[in-house]
Motif scaffolding. Structure first.
Motif, PDB file in Angstrom:
ATOM      1  N   ASP A 124     -25.968 -68.508 -38.074  1.00 32.41           N
ATOM      2  CA  ASP A 124     -25.398 -68.460 -36.730  1.00 32.41           C
ATOM      3  C   ASP A 124     -24.767 -69.800 -36.365  1.00 32.41           C
ATOM      4  O   ASP A 124     -23.675 -69.850 -35.813  1.00 32.41           O
ATOM      5  CB  ASP A 124     -26.461 -68.109 -35.688  1.00 32.41           C
ATOM      6  CG  ASP A 124     -26.957 -66.679 -35.801  1.00 32.41           C
ATOM      7  OD1 ASP A 124     -26.274 -65.853 -36.442  1.00 32.41           O
ATOM      8  OD2 ASP A 124     -28.026 -66.398 -35.242  1.00 32.41           O
TER       9      ASP A 124
ATOM     10  N   ARG B 165     -20.834 -70.426 -35.606  1.00 27.37           N
ATOM     11  CA  ARG B 165     -20.431 -70.982 -34.314  1.00 27.37           C
ATOM     12  C   ARG B 165     -19.648 -72.283 -34.501  1.00 27.37           C
ATOM     13  O   ARG B 165     -18.611 -72.492 -33.864  1.00 27.37           O
ATOM     14  CB  ARG B 165     -21.658 -71.223 -33.437  1.00 27.37           C
ATOM     15  CG  ARG B 165     -21.332 -71.715 -32.060  1.00 27.37           C
ATOM     16  CD  ARG B 165     -22.571 -71.823 -31.194  1.00 27.37           C
ATOM     17  NE  ARG B 165     -23.232 -70.546 -31.004  1.00 27.37           N
ATOM     18  CZ  ARG B 165     -22.873 -69.647 -30.096  1.00 27.37           C
ATOM     19  NH1 ARG B 165     -21.867 -69.881 -29.303  1.00 27.37           N
ATOM     20  NH2 ARG B 165     -23.546 -68.523 -29.992  1.00 27.37           N
TER      21      ARG B 165
ATOM     22  N   ALA C 245     -14.798 -63.451 -30.261  1.00 26.95           N
ATOM     23  CA  ALA C 245     -16.064 -62.768 -29.965  1.00 26.95           C
ATOM     24  C   ALA C 245     -16.522 -61.944 -31.168  1.00 26.95           C
ATOM     25  O   ALA C 245     -17.707 -61.945 -31.528  1.00 26.95           O
ATOM     26  CB  ALA C 245     -15.921 -61.891 -28.727  1.00 26.95           C
ATOM     27  N   ALA C 246     -15.591 -61.253 -31.801  1.00 23.75           N
ATOM     28  CA  ALA C 246     -15.918 -60.470 -32.994  1.00 23.75           C
ATOM     29  C   ALA C 246     -16.384 -61.380 -34.128  1.00 23.75           C
ATOM     30  O   ALA C 246     -17.302 -61.038 -34.876  1.00 23.75           O
ATOM     31  CB  ALA C 246     -14.710 -59.649 -33.441  1.00 23.75           C
TER      32      ALA C 246
ATOM     33  N   LEU D  60     -19.957 -62.342 -33.826  1.00 23.56           N
ATOM     34  CA  LEU D  60     -20.861 -61.248 -34.185  1.00 23.56           C
ATOM     35  C   LEU D  60     -20.854 -60.979 -35.687  1.00 23.56           C
ATOM     36  O   LEU D  60     -21.891 -60.692 -36.280  1.00 23.56           O
ATOM     37  CB  LEU D  60     -20.461 -59.974 -33.442  1.00 23.56           C
ATOM     38  CG  LEU D  60     -20.639 -59.991 -31.928  1.00 23.56           C
ATOM     39  CD1 LEU D  60     -20.051 -58.726 -31.318  1.00 23.56           C
ATOM     40  CD2 LEU D  60     -22.102 -60.139 -31.567  1.00 23.56           C
ATOM     41  N   ASP D  61     -19.699 -61.069 -36.300  1.00 20.08           N
ATOM     42  CA  ASP D  61     -19.530 -60.682 -37.701  1.00 20.08           C
ATOM     43  C   ASP D  61     -19.893 -61.792 -38.688  1.00 20.08           C
ATOM     44  O   ASP D  61     -20.549 -61.536 -39.695  1.00 20.08           O
ATOM     45  CB  ASP D  61     -18.073 -60.248 -37.928  1.00 20.08           C
ATOM     46  CG  ASP D  61     -17.867 -59.641 -39.295  1.00 20.08           C
ATOM     47  OD1 ASP D  61     -18.366 -58.532 -39.520  1.00 20.08           O
ATOM     48  OD2 ASP D  61     -17.213 -60.302 -40.140  1.00 20.08           O
TER      49      ASP D  61
END
Length: 96
Positions: free
Chosen positions: A6, A10, A47-48, A51-52
């Motif tokens: 993550d 990010r 945003a995708a 998540l991906d």
């Protein structure tokens, strides 16, 4: 606390946003003549990505991934505009 995947996703998304956001919006807007739509599509693409990418890993070319997703979002938005007449809540029937 963020997982390592993550955090990497990010960090990469933030780096691409800082380095390439303007260029990506300009490219999308030049093709569509819609700056607001380009910004919305790119925002949806980021945003995708958040998540991906943690699940699948950061792509080798994150800018290209974002551009592909943003272009698809623009195409989807254009299709929705064509199929839903202005001021209507219902899609129009296809007579073709």
């Amino acid at each position: 606390m963020l997982r390592t995947d993550d955090a990497h996703a990010r960090t990469t998304a933030e780096a691409v946003a800082r380095a390439s956001y303007g260029k990506l919006v300009a490219y999308l807007a030049a093709r569509t003549r819609d700056v607001a739509g380009a910004e919305d599509a790119l925002s949806d693409a980021f945003a995708a990505a958040l998540l991906d990418w943690p699940a699948r890993g950061v792509p080798d070319r994150p800018e290209a991934w974002l551009m592909a997703v943003a272009r698809r979002k623009l195409i989807d938005a254009a299709r929705r505009r064509v199929s839903v007449p202005a001021g209507s809540d219902q899609p129009s029937e296809n007579t073709a």
